[in-house]
Design a protein around this motif. Structure first.
Motif, short mmCIF file in Angstrom:
data_model
loop_
_atom_site.label_atom_id
_atom_site.label_comp_id
_atom_site.label_asym_id
_atom_site.label_seq_id
_atom_site.Cartn_x
_atom_site.Cartn_y
_atom_site.Cartn_z
N HIS A 188 0.84 -1.20 0.00
CA HIS A 188 0.00 0.00 0.00
C HIS A 188 0.88 1.25 0.00
N ASP A 198 -8.65 2.88 -3.77
CA ASP A 198 -8.12 3.52 -2.56
C ASP A 198 -8.18 5.04 -2.59
N GLY A 199 -8.56 5.57 -1.44
CA GLY A 199 -8.88 6.98 -1.31
C GLY A 199 -10.36 7.09 -1.02
N HIS A 211 -10.62 0.10 0.43
CA HIS A 211 -10.56 1.24 1.35
C HIS A 211 -11.99 1.40 1.84
N HIS A 231 -5.65 -0.58 5.42
CA HIS A 231 -5.50 0.25 6.63
C HIS A 231 -6.65 0.14 7.64
N ASN A 235 -6.22 9.51 6.66
CA ASN A 235 -7.50 8.84 6.48
C ASN A 235 -7.28 7.36 6.21
N ASP A 276 0.80 2.67 3.72
CA ASP A 276 -0.06 3.75 3.22
C ASP A 276 0.77 5.04 3.07
#
Ligand SMILES: [Zn+2]
Length: 423
Positions: free
Chosen positions: A60, A151-152, A178, A231, A277, A304
């Motif tokens: 990641h 992701d995001g 995510h 995460h 985040n 991350d």
């Protein structure tokens, strides 16, 4: 190609159940053999007192190329990774434009040719990460995408996520989720709780993560597809993954070093380097997550790594972008917080940072067995160092100024020394 022997180090390879002092022979970029043999004709490197492990694997990482090369390029990110002991990294697709096509996947591989370590692209689940139409997942997988992720953010449309999981199953390429329900996280900037109340900052509830963890586990079980939770940041999410595993689902999860070392108390400094985040959670959650990791309830550690240019973070906390760098501090944080406190063994740490992440993305990495690529990290568990200099183009680390104990001191990729610190 040079023949190298790493002499006298403690070799730790969980995949081969090795944890003993011995020599590692490298030839033609591969692991030739382990043991005590004649070293004639080999360049000898004395690594006595150090740990020799399969190179770390970060599944990641955010590299900012294309789009924000001032924050990070594929080359600068890979160089930072090498300095952190990583020999393989997988980069998330939220670049500008996103990695959502064969050409974009190939672009990453092409740029990575000059990188000191291996860089694998993760393609987005939807075109342009717009959440409307699936990426050509078959083509992207054929071009070498090692996973798919939005992701995001999450894929908001549940039916689309279901379709993506069906393709993922067919292709044997996992989806990394995510987990965030945007109608709950809204414009939150930190964890919702006592500290956000105190500071008057808008909070992101844990439920925003957990509700999508539950949704995506349900979808994954329904389809029978593999799912990896990115995460993870709440104990309840960990419990959900555990329960799904018990009933036979193919679910794995990762946690970041910052979610294992920091809590939302840090936000009191209003330093945007602590804005991330999912957000840093409260002290109680932090203790639970640390215990979950130690008990083996979280599969692996991922950074991350999210670099941001100085001017982007040099704004008020509430408007700063989310994200912190992590490649260069990960092992130092884990050693300091878990090894030197006797909560995790060397074997567990190498497993969490190399063996398991490699297996989650089916990467040819994570072992020192004979014939494997000579991707190696040499670690000094006792080295004290201060977090201050970075090879990453960005410096938005929450650990700046901290003294950490334990560091990667040499990184070898395909038999070539790509990073060395004092050896
Ligand atoms: Zn994310």
């Amino acid at each position: 190609m040079k023949k190298i022997v790493l002499r006298g180090g403690r070799v730790v390879d969980p995949a081969e159940k090795i944890n003993r002092i011995t020599d590692v022979f490298i030839r033609n970029g591969k692991i030739e053999k382990l043991g005590k043999f004649s070293t004639r004709g080999y360049e000898e490197i004395d690594v006595s007192g150090l740990v020799v492990a399969p190179g770390f694997v970060d599944i990641h990482t955010h590299l900012r190329e294309p789009g924000r090369e001032d924050s990070e390029t594929i080359l600068s990110g890979a160089t930072a990774a090498a300095a952190g002991g990583f020999t393989s990294i997988a980069c998330m697709p939220n670049t500008d434009p996103p990695i959502d096509s064969i050409d974009a996947v190939r672009f990453v591989y092409d740029r990575a040719k000059n990188a000191p370590i291996k860089v694998y692209p993760i393609a987005s689940i939807t075109k342009g990460q717009n959440g409307e139409e699936l990426t050509d997942m078959i083509d992207c997988a054929r071009a070498g995408a090692v996973a798919f992720s939005e992701d995001g953010k999450s894929v908001a449309n549940t039916d689309l996520m279901l379709n993506a999981l069906e393709y993922s199953k067919m292709l044997g390429v996992p989806i990394i989720s995510h987990c965030e329900e945007p109608s709950l996280s809204k414009n939150g900037v930190m964890n919702e709780g006592e500290v956000s109340d105190l500071l008057g900052l808008r909070g992101i509830p844990k439920a925003a993560e957990e509700i999508i963890v539950y949704r995506d586990i349900t979808l994954s079980e329904y389809v029978g597809a593999r799912l990896h939770i990115a995460h993870i940041s709440t104990h309840r999410s960990v419990v959900a993954v555990q329960e799904a595993k018990k009933s036979g689902a193919h679910i794995t999860s990762e946690i970041t070093p910052h979610h294992l070392a920091l809590s939302d108390i840090e936000v009191k400094k209003f330093d945007p380097n602590f804005k991330v985040n999912p957000p840093l959670r409260d002290d109680r959650e932090l203790a639970l997550l640390r215990s979950d990791l130690v008990k083996g309830k979280i599969d692996c550690i991922a950074t991350d790594h999210a670099p941001h240019a100085e001017q982007d973070k040099a704004v008020e906390f509430s408007v700063a972008p989310f994200g912190m760098t992590g490649l260069e501090t990960a092992i130092g944080v884990i050693f300091t917080e878990f090894y030197h406190t006797k909560r995790l063994s060397l074997t567990q740490i190498v497993s969490l940072m190399s063996t398991v992440p490699a297996s989650i993305l089916n990467l040819p990495a994570g072992t020192l067995k004979k014939g494997a690529a000579a991707d190696i990290t040499v670690l000094d568990t006792q080295k004290e160092w201060t977090v201050e200099n970075f090879r990453s183009k960005s410096k938005n680390s929450p650990f700046i100024g901290r003294i950490l104990v334990g560091k990667a001191v040499m990184t070898i990729s395909d038999g070539k020394i790509v990073y060395s610190d004092g050896i």
